[in-house]
Motif scaffolding. Structure first.
Motif, short mmCIF file in Angstrom:
data_model
loop_
_atom_site.label_atom_id
_atom_site.label_comp_id
_atom_site.label_asym_id
_atom_site.label_seq_id
_atom_site.Cartn_x
_atom_site.Cartn_y
_atom_site.Cartn_z
N ALA A 1 51.59 55.86 31.49
CA ALA A 1 51.09 55.26 30.26
C ALA A 1 50.88 53.75 30.44
CB ALA A 1 52.07 55.51 29.11
N ARG A 2 51.82 53.11 31.13
CA ARG A 2 51.66 51.67 31.37
C ARG A 2 50.43 51.40 32.23
NH1 ARG A 2 56.51 47.89 33.60
NH2 ARG A 2 57.45 48.72 31.68
N LEU A 3 50.23 52.21 33.25
CA LEU A 3 49.08 52.02 34.13
C LEU A 3 47.78 52.19 33.36
CD1 LEU A 3 48.05 51.51 36.99
CD2 LEU A 3 48.29 53.96 37.45
N ARG A 4 47.69 53.23 32.55
CA ARG A 4 46.47 53.46 31.77
C ARG A 4 46.21 52.31 30.79
NH1 ARG A 4 44.19 58.41 32.55
NH2 ARG A 4 45.52 60.07 33.42
N SER A 5 47.28 51.69 30.31
CA SER A 5 47.11 50.57 29.37
C SER A 5 46.52 49.34 30.04
CB SER A 5 48.46 50.21 28.73
OG SER A 5 49.29 49.48 29.64
N LEU A 6 46.55 49.31 31.37
CA LEU A 6 46.03 48.16 32.11
C LEU A 6 44.57 48.34 32.51
CD1 LEU A 6 49.13 47.43 34.40
CD2 LEU A 6 48.42 46.20 32.32
N GLN A 7 43.97 49.46 32.14
CA GLN A 7 42.55 49.67 32.45
C GLN A 7 41.68 48.94 31.43
OE1 GLN A 7 41.22 53.72 32.47
NE2 GLN A 7 39.25 53.24 33.41
N THR A 8 40.74 48.17 31.93
CA THR A 8 39.83 47.43 31.07
C THR A 8 38.63 48.30 30.71
OG1 THR A 8 38.66 46.52 32.99
CG2 THR A 8 40.53 45.26 32.14
N PRO A 9 37.83 47.90 29.71
CA PRO A 9 36.70 48.73 29.29
C PRO A 9 35.70 49.07 30.40
CG PRO A 9 37.17 47.10 27.62
CD PRO A 9 38.04 46.76 28.79
N ASP A 10 35.59 48.20 31.41
CA ASP A 10 34.63 48.48 32.48
C ASP A 10 35.20 49.40 33.56
OD1 ASP A 10 36.40 46.79 33.73
OD2 ASP A 10 34.89 45.34 34.40
N GLY A 11 36.47 49.80 33.42
CA GLY A 11 37.07 50.73 34.37
C GLY A 11 38.04 50.10 35.35
N ARG A 12 38.07 48.79 35.39
CA ARG A 12 38.96 48.10 36.34
C ARG A 12 40.39 48.07 35.81
NH1 ARG A 12 38.24 41.93 38.81
NH2 ARG A 12 40.17 41.94 40.05
N PHE A 13 41.37 48.24 36.70
CA PHE A 13 42.78 48.06 36.37
C PHE A 13 43.14 46.61 36.68
CE2 PHE A 13 42.42 52.60 36.86
CZ PHE A 13 43.20 53.09 35.83
N SER A 14 43.59 45.88 35.68
CA SER A 14 43.88 44.46 35.82
C SER A 14 45.31 44.15 35.45
CB SER A 14 42.93 43.64 34.93
OG SER A 14 41.59 43.79 35.33
N ASP A 15 45.82 43.05 35.99
CA ASP A 15 47.17 42.60 35.69
C ASP A 15 47.20 41.94 34.32
OD1 ASP A 15 47.86 43.42 38.24
OD2 ASP A 15 47.64 41.41 39.10
N ARG A 16 48.36 42.01 33.70
CA ARG A 16 48.61 41.28 32.46
C ARG A 16 49.74 40.31 32.75
NH1 ARG A 16 48.95 45.40 29.06
NH2 ARG A 16 51.21 45.68 29.16
N SER A 17 49.39 39.05 32.92
CA SER A 17 50.40 38.09 33.33
C SER A 17 49.94 36.67 33.03
CB SER A 17 50.68 38.22 34.83
OG SER A 17 51.48 37.16 35.30
N ALA A 18 50.90 35.83 32.69
CA ALA A 18 50.60 34.42 32.46
C ALA A 18 50.28 33.71 33.76
CB ALA A 18 51.80 33.75 31.78
N TYR A 19 50.61 34.36 34.87
CA TYR A 19 50.38 33.75 36.18
C TYR A 19 49.00 34.08 36.75
CZ TYR A 19 55.42 33.26 35.83
OH TYR A 19 56.69 32.94 35.39
N GLY A 20 48.25 34.93 36.07
CA GLY A 20 46.91 35.27 36.53
C GLY A 20 46.77 36.74 36.88
N ASP A 21 45.56 37.12 37.23
CA ASP A 21 45.23 38.51 37.57
C ASP A 21 45.08 38.62 39.08
OD1 ASP A 21 44.34 41.08 37.78
OD2 ASP A 21 42.48 40.78 36.65
N TYR A 22 45.99 39.35 39.70
CA TYR A 22 45.98 39.50 41.16
C TYR A 22 45.46 40.88 41.59
CZ TYR A 22 48.97 35.39 40.84
OH TYR A 22 49.45 34.14 40.55
N SER A 23 44.90 41.63 40.66
CA SER A 23 44.43 42.97 40.99
C SER A 23 43.28 42.91 41.98
CB SER A 23 43.99 43.71 39.72
OG SER A 23 42.91 43.04 39.10
N ASN A 24 43.16 43.96 42.80
CA ASN A 24 42.14 44.00 43.84
C ASN A 24 41.82 45.46 44.18
OD1 ASN A 24 44.33 44.87 45.48
ND2 ASN A 24 44.80 42.76 46.04
N ALA A 25 41.17 45.67 45.31
CA ALA A 25 40.80 47.03 45.70
C ALA A 25 42.02 47.92 45.91
CB ALA A 25 39.94 47.00 46.97
#
Length: 347
Positions: A141-165
């Motif tokens: 559930a947590r992982l699915r909550s991190l999916q953005t509308p365009d399909g990318r899974f992104s980090d939620r953090s005050a330190y920035g988004d470190y998501s990648n391939a």
């Protein structure tokens, strides 16, 4: 007649490659001779390096910090080798301990990391657990909550988004094992990052699309699992095109190494390229330490053959096991794995 001669040449090439996997130098032949396979010997050495038999650590300025990512790499390696199952269980128990888990994933509210969440979820699945209940946390559930509308899974953090391939690929691989499967939009987003040469970049939307060996190896496995074989095949073709004459792979710059070759070899076998996989496996076998090495080092896989370095060997060995077995992440399972840390028996 031409067809017959071509078949003969192909058979000769295959026999030569297979022979290269067994006719190795004395330094690496011992694991096979002793009845312990190369992956088992590597997994056994890796298990013996775990701190307190449960974790890996990284040291900065004399201070040891937990290395959850490398510990999960070891869990995958133990499952691939079918060995050290007890160590795999203890390692996963350590990573899923609330304080260790949350230090890796974030608290799930103000801080949540897609790649870490997906990698842990996949490790739990590989070991037969329920990723929807990891100490009361629903990783899926947590992982699915991190999916953005365009399909990318992104980090939620005050330190920035470190998501990648890697984040995207592990998310697809973990969600593909669930009842709902991986979201089509997630696979479509990953496929859309492909470079003109067929490979996949580590980071999307860069001024110049630069294919990355490690990222491509993960992306092709995720795309195949998600039902996009054509997109996966393009990446595998690119991997074959950049494989070195010695069977190894290098990433960006430097020398061919066990880390990139291990991941690429896994993707090659998963992508039905047996000859290319055999060449990569031969390269990895050439980096494995056998009876000529110090007893404590036997079974380990050196990073690049430039001299054994205990600091780089754990990650090199963990990823080399994936290439030596060629078992893809989508099929990885600890079911039936043996306990104990096997070691080669030398004369």
């Amino acid at each position: 007649m031409v067809v017959r001669r071509s078949r003969h040449r192909l058979l000769a090439l295959l026999c030569g490659v297979l022979a290269a996997l067994t006719l190795t130098t004395p330094a690496v032949a011992a694991p096979e001779r002793a009845g312990v396979t190369r992956p088992e010997a590597a997994a056994g050495w890796l298990a013996r390096q775990l701190v307190d038999g449960e974790r890996f650590e990284v040291v900065f300025d004399g201070v040891a910090y937990p290395d959850q990512g490398l510990t999960l790499d070891a869990v995958f390696a133990f499952a691939a080798a079918g060995a050290a199952d007890d160590y795999g269980a203890d390692a996963l128990a350590w990573v899923t301990r609330p304080d260790v888990r949350d230090g890796y994933l974030g608290d799930g509210v103000s801080e949540a990391y897609a790649g870490a969440t997906a990698k842990l979820a996949l490790a739990v699945q590989v070991r037969g657990g329920d990723p929807a209940d990891v100490g009361g946390v629903d990783l899926i559930a947590r992982l699915r909550s991190l999916q953005t509308p365009d399909g990318r899974f992104s980090d939620r953090s005050a330190y920035g988004d470190y998501s990648n391939a890697f984040s995207q690929s592990f998310a697809i691989l973990a969600l593909d094992r669930t009842a709902l499967g991986a979201p089509p939009a997630a696979a479509a987003w990953l496929a859309g990052t492909r470079c003109p040469d067929g490979g996949y970049p580590l980071l999307p939307a860069q001024p110049v699309c630069s294919s990355d060996v490690d990222a491509t190896a993960l992306a092709t496995q995720a795309l195949r699992a998600a039902g996009r074989p054509a997109d996966a095949a393009a990446g595998v073709r690119w991997l074959v095109s950049v494989q070195g004459a010695d069977g190894g792979f290098t990433n960006v710059a430097g020398t061919p190494n066990a880390n990139s070759t291990g991941l690429a070899a896994q993707a090659l076998r998963d992508g039905h390229r047996p000859l290319a996989w055999a060449r990569a496996r031969g390269f990895l076998a050439g980096l494995q330490l056998g009876c000529a090495a110090a007893p404590a080092d036997r079974g380990a896989v050196d990073f690049d053959g430039g001299g054994f370095d205990p600091a780089t060997a754990p990650r090199a060995t963990a990823q080399a096991v994936l290439g030596l077995t060629g078992t893809g992440y989508a099929r990885l399972s600890a079911t039936g794995a043996d306990s104990g840390a096997p070691a080669p028996t030398c004369p």
